[in-house]
Design a protein around this motif. Structure first.
Motif, PDB file in Angstrom:
ATOM      1  N   LEU A 120       1.271   5.977  -7.138  1.00 52.73           N
ATOM      2  CA  LEU A 120       1.704   5.430  -8.417  1.00 52.73           C
ATOM      3  C   LEU A 120       0.589   4.690  -9.134  1.00 52.73           C
ATOM      4  O   LEU A 120       0.638   4.506 -10.354  1.00 52.73           O
ATOM      5  CB  LEU A 120       2.890   4.465  -8.212  1.00 52.73           C
ATOM      6  CG  LEU A 120       4.148   5.069  -7.557  1.00 52.73           C
ATOM      7  CD1 LEU A 120       5.190   3.982  -7.348  1.00 52.73           C
ATOM      8  CD2 LEU A 120       4.704   6.196  -8.426  1.00 52.73           C
ATOM      9  N   ALA A 121      -0.408   4.252  -8.363  1.00 50.70           N
ATOM     10  CA  ALA A 121      -1.547   3.524  -8.949  1.00 50.70           C
ATOM     11  C   ALA A 121      -2.834   4.198  -8.499  1.00 50.70           C
ATOM     12  O   ALA A 121      -2.885   4.801  -7.419  1.00 50.70           O
ATOM     13  CB  ALA A 121      -1.531   2.068  -8.475  1.00 50.70           C
ATOM     14  N   PRO A 122      -3.885   4.128  -9.328  1.00 51.05           N
ATOM     15  CA  PRO A 122      -5.180   4.698  -8.921  1.00 51.05           C
ATOM     16  C   PRO A 122      -5.638   4.100  -7.596  1.00 51.05           C
ATOM     17  O   PRO A 122      -5.405   2.917  -7.326  1.00 51.05           O
ATOM     18  CB  PRO A 122      -6.115   4.289 -10.072  1.00 51.05           C
ATOM     19  CG  PRO A 122      -5.211   4.062 -11.232  1.00 51.05           C
ATOM     20  CD  PRO A 122      -3.940   3.514 -10.661  1.00 51.05           C
ATOM     21  N   ARG A 172       0.837  -1.208   0.000  1.00 52.79           N
ATOM     22  CA  ARG A 172       0.000   0.000   0.000  1.00 52.79           C
ATOM     23  C   ARG A 172       0.874   1.261   0.000  1.00 52.79           C
ATOM     24  O   ARG A 172       0.613   2.214  -0.736  1.00 52.79           O
ATOM     25  CB  ARG A 172      -0.912  -0.006   1.225  1.00 52.79           C
ATOM     26  CG  ARG A 172      -1.906   1.156   1.265  1.00 52.79           C
ATOM     27  CD  ARG A 172      -2.587   1.238   2.609  1.00 52.79           C
ATOM     28  NE  ARG A 172      -3.478   0.123   2.845  1.00 52.79           N
ATOM     29  CZ  ARG A 172      -3.368  -0.719   3.869  1.00 52.79           C
ATOM     30  NH1 ARG A 172      -2.372  -0.587   4.724  1.00 52.79           N
ATOM     31  NH2 ARG A 172      -4.225  -1.696   4.025  1.00 52.79           N
ATOM     32  N   ARG A 173       1.915   1.244   0.787  1.00 52.90           N
ATOM     33  CA  ARG A 173       2.803   2.416   0.857  1.00 52.90           C
ATOM     34  C   ARG A 173       3.682   2.555  -0.378  1.00 52.90           C
ATOM     35  O   ARG A 173       3.930   3.656  -0.859  1.00 52.90           O
ATOM     36  CB  ARG A 173       3.662   2.325   2.111  1.00 52.90           C
ATOM     37  CG  ARG A 173       2.866   2.554   3.393  1.00 52.90           C
ATOM     38  CD  ARG A 173       3.737   2.353   4.608  1.00 52.90           C
ATOM     39  NE  ARG A 173       4.853   3.278   4.633  1.00 52.90           N
ATOM     40  CZ  ARG A 173       5.945   3.098   5.370  1.00 52.90           C
ATOM     41  NH1 ARG A 173       6.072   2.012   6.111  1.00 52.90           N
ATOM     42  NH2 ARG A 173       6.914   3.994   5.353  1.00 52.90           N
ATOM     43  N   LEU A 174       4.153   1.427  -0.912  1.00 49.13           N
ATOM     44  CA  LEU A 174       5.032   1.476  -2.082  1.00 49.13           C
ATOM     45  C   LEU A 174       4.322   1.998  -3.326  1.00 49.13           C
ATOM     46  O   LEU A 174       4.902   2.743  -4.128  1.00 49.13           O
ATOM     47  CB  LEU A 174       5.601   0.078  -2.363  1.00 49.13           C
ATOM     48  CG  LEU A 174       6.719  -0.399  -1.436  1.00 49.13           C
ATOM     49  CD1 LEU A 174       7.017  -1.870  -1.679  1.00 49.13           C
ATOM     50  CD2 LEU A 174       7.983   0.432  -1.646  1.00 49.13           C
ATOM     51  N   HIS A 202      -6.691  -0.424  -3.893  1.00 48.08           N
ATOM     52  CA  HIS A 202      -7.553  -1.081  -2.907  1.00 48.08           C
ATOM     53  C   HIS A 202      -7.851  -2.524  -3.321  1.00 48.08           C
ATOM     54  O   HIS A 202      -7.842  -3.436  -2.486  1.00 48.08           O
ATOM     55  CB  HIS A 202      -8.856  -0.303  -2.750  1.00 48.08           C
ATOM     56  CG  HIS A 202      -8.739   0.829  -1.791  1.00 48.08           C
ATOM     57  ND1 HIS A 202      -9.819   1.427  -1.188  1.00 48.08           N
ATOM     58  CD2 HIS A 202      -7.661   1.478  -1.303  1.00 48.08           C
ATOM     59  CE1 HIS A 202      -9.404   2.401  -0.385  1.00 48.08           C
ATOM     60  NE2 HIS A 202      -8.089   2.442  -0.450  1.00 48.08           N
ATOM     61  N   LEU A 203      -8.132  -2.725  -4.611  1.00 47.41           N
ATOM     62  CA  LEU A 203      -8.419  -4.071  -5.100  1.00 47.41           C
ATOM     63  C   LEU A 203      -7.212  -4.984  -4.925  1.00 47.41           C
ATOM     64  O   LEU A 203      -7.343  -6.158  -4.571  1.00 47.41           O
ATOM     65  CB  LEU A 203      -8.827  -4.021  -6.574  1.00 47.41           C
ATOM     66  CG  LEU A 203     -10.221  -3.451  -6.880  1.00 47.41           C
ATOM     67  CD1 LEU A 203     -10.428  -3.325  -8.393  1.00 47.41           C
ATOM     68  CD2 LEU A 203     -11.305  -4.356  -6.276  1.00 47.41           C
ATOM     69  N   LEU A 204      -6.043  -4.420  -5.172  1.00 46.80           N
ATOM     70  CA  LEU A 204      -4.824  -5.213  -5.062  1.00 46.80           C
ATOM     71  C   LEU A 204      -4.549  -5.617  -3.609  1.00 46.80           C
ATOM     72  O   LEU A 204      -4.301  -6.797  -3.322  1.00 46.80           O
ATOM     73  CB  LEU A 204      -3.630  -4.425  -5.618  1.00 46.80           C
ATOM     74  CG  LEU A 204      -2.245  -5.067  -5.423  1.00 46.80           C
ATOM     75  CD1 LEU A 204      -2.183  -6.418  -6.131  1.00 46.80           C
ATOM     76  CD2 LEU A 204      -1.153  -4.148  -5.936  1.00 46.80           C
ATOM     77  N   VAL A 205      -4.583  -4.653  -2.704  1.00 50.08           N
ATOM     78  CA  VAL A 205      -4.228  -4.974  -1.317  1.00 50.08           C
ATOM     79  C   VAL A 205      -5.263  -5.879  -0.658  1.00 50.08           C
ATOM     80  O   VAL A 205      -4.929  -6.631   0.272  1.00 50.08           O
ATOM     81  CB  VAL A 205      -4.021  -3.695  -0.470  1.00 50.08           C
ATOM     82  CG1 VAL A 205      -2.865  -2.884  -1.001  1.00 50.08           C
ATOM     83  CG2 VAL A 205      -5.279  -2.869  -0.384  1.00 50.08           C
TER      84      VAL A 205
END
Length: 417
Positions: free
Chosen positions: A146-148, A140-142, A153-156
């Motif tokens: 850099l990403a929408p 989330r911090r990285l 949110h979907l990724l994490v």
């Protein structure tokens, strides 16, 4: 209640009562001496410089912060005296996980969002819920910025969470003055078994170990010190002032204290002995005179010895008053008027016997003992051959002078591995 990651709150836009953007969040603060969980304020970067936004002036919190007052009413941020800053003092820092009995690094912080009504006004309340120690917080911090946000949110959400409830977290603060001011203690850590505390301490940097030992009470610190590796023991004691070191060493088993002091410089050993109570100091000094690789060098002078005429009732009475280690009450020793060892009575026999039973009738045969100069290897062999828990040590006149316990033998054998 909904939660909000600290990483999303940092940099969030702050809006005044009219809805105009007035700045961005630079820090989120706690005042641990007042409330360890509840967020005390936000440090906001505004056109007029950094200002402190009190939590009571926040009406709502989501992806941004809305306030009930204007920035001109917020005091200037002229320092962080008495405040714990979540980004500076917690993110990427090591903390102690009390529940998991280990040292972990914080990747993010989950904040719980709530609202309350006070004096007829609604305002938002933010509390620290847990710390993220897994990949979710790190990713989330990285990827933040850099990403929408929706894609992030979907990724994490696909990454399993690894969090520790805030109530299970002990903070490490190495600055003594700041530690006192913020009331940062290690009350949770002190509830663990000394062996677990020792494992945690060994994972810390030297200055962090010192910080932990300065907040533990003497009993817990002493038991923990007995469990850590000798090199770490030495490092910890050398970092403490002689008065604090003496307070801790006094609470250690005399044999463990003697082993520790023998590894220190003569000057430091003398300083600690001077600060100790005379009786405790004398016990340690006597043990320091013995060679370490002998029964006398391994023994403790804390043991229970009663006259040959004593009864079970007498034994129970002295056990109630005994302040030594648990291992030392496994066996009660009998001595004559000259202190000569006569017999050994296992605790289990005392528990099962009637109060008026003479202890002499409960003695264990054969009576196994070691002389002061008996070697380590011979001591270990006796424990192995007779399945001993304790071994009495006698001098050249057969007088009982100490007891070797099984934990001493285990420590000795481990040191030789």
């Amino acid at each position: 209640m909904p939660t909000l990651p600290l990483s999303e709150l940092l940099g969030a836009t702050v809006y005044d009562p009219s809805g105009a953007a007035t700045g961005r969040v630079r820090e989120v603060t706690l005042a641990p001496q007042e409330d360890r969980d509840r967020i005390a304020s936000f440090i906001v970067k505004t056109k007029s410089g950094n200002r402190v936004l009190p939590h009571s002036a926040v009406t709502t919190i989501d992806t941004s912060i809305h306030t009930s007052t204007n920035p001109a009413e917020w005091p200037a941020a002229n320092g962080a005296e008495g405040l714990f800053l979540l980004e500076r003092d917690l993110l990427d820092q090591q903390v102690i996980d009390i529940n998991g009995r280990k040292v972990v690094r914080v990747n993010d912080v989950d904040l719980e969002v709530d609202s309350v009504i006070e004096a007829g006004r609604t305002h938002a309340v933010l509390r620290v819920h847990s710390v993220d120690i897994g990949a979710r917080g790190a990713v989330r911090r990285l990827l933040r910025g850099l990403a929408p946000r929706s894609a992030l949110h979907l990724l994490v959400e696909k990454i399993p969470p690894r969090t520790i409830p805030w109530s299970f977290v002990d903070l490490i603060e190495t600055d003594p003055a700041r530690r006192v001011k913020l009331k940062i203690a290690h009350d949770g850590l002190a509830t663990l078994h000394p062996a677990d505390i020792a494992d945690i301490v060994e994972d810390l940097a030297p200055n962090e170990r010192e910080a932990v030992f300065r907040t533990l009470n003497e009993d817990v610190a002493a038991e923990t010190l007995e469990e850590v590796e000798p090199s770490v023991q030495k490092s910890i004691v050398e970092s403490l002032d002689s008065e604090r070191a003496a307070d801790i060493v006094e609470e250690m088993d005399p044999d463990a204290a003697a082993d520790l002091l023998a590894d220190l410089s003569q000057d430091q050993t003398e300083q600690i002995l001077v600060e100790m109570e005379p009786e405790a100091s004398q016990e340690v000094v006597e043990l320091l005179e013995h060679r370490e690789e002998t029964a006398a060098g391994r023994m403790t002078t804390e043991f229970l010895a009663l006259p040959v005429s004593a009864t079970v009732e007498n034994a129970i009475g002295v056990m109630r008053e005994f302040e030594g280690g648990v291992e030392s009450v496994i066996t009660i020793y009998l001595v004559d008027s000259h202190g000569t060892l006569v017999g050994a009575v296992p605790l289990v026999k005392i528990v099962l016997a009637k109060p008026e039973t003479p202890l002499l009738s409960l003695t264990q045969e054969p009576l196994i003992f070691a002389h002061k100069e008996t070697s380590d290897n011979e001591v270990a062999a006796l424990f192995d051959k007779y399945n001993l828990v304790t071994l009495p040590v006698i001098d050249e006149h057969n007088k009982l002078v100490g007891v070797v316990t099984s934990d001493d033998v285990i420590s000795m054998l481990r040191s030789k591995l």
